[in-house]
Design an enzyme around this catalytic site. Structure first.
Site, mmCIF file in Angstrom:
data_model
loop_
_atom_site.group_PDB
_atom_site.id
_atom_site.type_symbol
_atom_site.label_atom_id
_atom_site.label_comp_id
_atom_site.label_asym_id
_atom_site.label_seq_id
_atom_site.Cartn_x
_atom_site.Cartn_y
_atom_site.Cartn_z
ATOM 1 N N LEU A 99 1.064 -3.341 7.166
ATOM 2 C CA LEU A 99 -0.218 -3.510 7.052
ATOM 3 C C LEU A 99 -0.369 -4.913 6.060
ATOM 4 C CD1 LEU A 99 -1.498 0.049 6.215
ATOM 5 C CD2 LEU A 99 -2.085 -1.183 8.289
ATOM 6 N N GLY A 100 0.666 -5.052 5.116
ATOM 7 C CA GLY A 100 0.726 -6.082 4.157
ATOM 8 C C GLY A 100 1.978 -6.386 3.680
ATOM 9 N N ASP A 106 -3.824 -7.685 -12.166
ATOM 10 C CA ASP A 106 -3.686 -8.181 -10.699
ATOM 11 C C ASP A 106 -4.973 -8.131 -10.193
ATOM 12 O OD1 ASP A 106 -2.399 -9.921 -9.215
ATOM 13 O OD2 ASP A 106 -1.096 -8.293 -8.475
ATOM 14 N N GLY A 125 4.366 -8.492 0.125
ATOM 15 C CA GLY A 125 4.216 -8.999 -1.115
ATOM 16 C C GLY A 125 5.534 -9.080 -1.752
ATOM 17 N N GLY A 145 7.342 -5.702 -1.630
ATOM 18 C CA GLY A 145 7.813 -5.049 -0.506
ATOM 19 C C GLY A 145 6.828 -4.874 0.762
#
Length: 448
Positions: free
Chosen positions: A214-215, A331, A217, A220
């Site tokens: 799904l994504g 963040d 960074g 991980g």
């Protein structure tokens, strides 16, 4: 501060407020006696994971060190290193930090006696030494909260009466056995969260198939998963387990999420920890992140964008004002604001979050975050506070209004912070309508 924004005219108000934040700059001065005290504390500790590795005896002050919180006068007010694998003893020199208000060293392997000198600290209000291997005698502390539960030589077996008058919290317990040959059993116990085996999560994600990503960074990858009962989940598989980053993020997310429960904050379903894996399991958000939706079609309508802004604001307000200690996310960005089935904003990813007592003005750490979303005063000094999150929220507002992502905008002109300069230029020229995403046409609230 966040909740005072009116969706119908938030654009102009935000621009003026944002310009003010952009000019903030903080400074601090040397505090050598506190450096000496903390180095003395470190010398008595065994730190296998390097949690205190940036404690430099040549520093002019310790306010940029990990695990340390300073007040506005740059005096150390908190030392927090829970669940860091520390062993050794706690040095009496900790009492030389005369402004210390909080000490969190729970869930380590500290041994020896609790320093009697700690009882002399006049401002100490919170002391958590639970789940170590400390021995008596135990000093009498004037603190509001003193937790020494889980030390067998003091509170275990026939000695439980020694803890009967103490305020006992429920800290997180990480009991990972690196020498175990069993790698598919969950190896920690934590609250009421569900503990998954690695086998279960491998099956749910089709062995962490790339088609289910799904994504991704620096932490991980996040995978779409389906549990045996049909429940859809998102599984974050942390990397960098050979160093401290991945393990630290795992612990941080669990600790922060256990403190913060709100409809606009991401909840956690469960976790898995083995000697070689750290995984976090969250509800699956079918509408993805705000960042992905800003690139997608059809474009988000204006009312949905307003609802996202307000939802994210409510989540941040809860972290800053209603959590004790308050939580600084550090963040805040479109990629970390998820959208549920009804396009309600859910603030997630607490891997960089920090706790901050309500009496403190900031916490000083190594700068972490995402280029284009980092507040200038945090970037220049390492000092973060709720203002840091408000800056990130401001960038999120700009992205919602313009339909552009700050990082991609900066890359397009090869200049970091370019979106801010562009916004300020439009503000000076009084052409604010040029900020609005062209995909919206005329369907947005105008400033009257």
């Amino acid at each position: 501060m966040i909740m005072s924004l009116n969706p119908s005219n938030c654009l102009l108000v935000f621009l003026f407020f944002f310009t003010f934040l952009f000019t903030l700059c903080l400074s601090f001065e040397a505090r050598n006696p506190e450096v000496e005290a903390l180095i003395g504390v470190r010398e008595n500790l065994d730190d296998p994971h390097g949690a205190l590795s940036n404690w430099d005896e040549d520093s002019v002050d310790p306010c940029s060190w990990s695990m340390i919180t300073c007040n506005s006068d740059n005096l150390v007010t908190a030392l927090g290193a829970p669940s860091q694998g520390l062993s050794g003893s706690l040095s009496w020199m900790i009492a030389n930090l005369t402004n210390l208000k909080q000490v969190r060293l729970n869930n380590n392997s500290l041994s020896g006696a609790v320093p009697l000198s700690l009882a002399s600290l006049p401002q100490l209000t919170f002391l958590d030494l639970s789940f170590n291997n400390l021995s008596g005698p135990v000093p009498t502390f004037p603190t509001k909260t003193f937790n020494i539960f889980g030390n067998p030589l003091i509170c275990g077996g026939h000695s439980s009466e020694k803890c009967s008058n103490l305020v006992l919290a429920s800290p997180l317990s990480f009991d990972v056995n690196p020498s175990s040959d069993v790698q598919e059993e969950d190896l920690i116990k934590l609250g009421n969260l569900r503990s998954f085996t690695l086998k279960e999560l491998r099956h749910a994600t089709e062995n962490f198939s790339s088609k289910n990503i799904l994504g991704s960074g620096g932490f991980g990858n996040v995978y779409r998963g389906k549990l045996e009962d049909g429940t859809l989940v998102a599984v974050k598989r942390l990397k960098d387990l050979t160093g401290t980053t991945g393990i630290s993020q795992f612990r941080t997310e669990l600790e922060m999420i256990s403190l913060a429960v709100h409809r606009n904050l991401l909840r956690i379903v469960g976790y898995c920890a083995t000697p070689n894996e750290r995984l976090l399991v969250y509800p699956y958000m079918c509408n993805g992140s705000v960042a992905s939706r800003l690139r997608g079609k059809p474009a988000l309508d204006w009312n949905t964008r307003k609802r996202i802004a307000l939802g994210a604001a409510r989540g941040l307000l809860y972290l800053h004002e209603q959590c004790d200690p308050k939580i600084i996310h550090r963040d805040v960005k479109a990629a970390n604001v998820l959208l549920d089935d009804y396009f309600e904003a859910i603030v997630g990813d607490f891997g960089l979050a920090k706790l901050l007592d309500h009496a403190e003005s900031h916490v000083t750490t190594a700068v972490r975050g995402t280029v284009g979303h980092i507040a200038p005063e945090y970037l220049s000094t390492g000092q973060s506070s709720e203002k840091t999150d408000v800056f990130g929220f401001g960038i999120l507002l700009l992205e919602l209004i313009t339909g552009m992502r700050a990082l991609e905008f900066g890359k397009s002109v090869n200049q970091k912070g370019a979106m801010l300069e562009w916004v300020k230029k439009i503000q000076r020229e009084k052409k604010i309508e040029l900020l609005v995403d062209r995909e919206l046409g005329i369907n947005y609230d105008r400033i009257k």
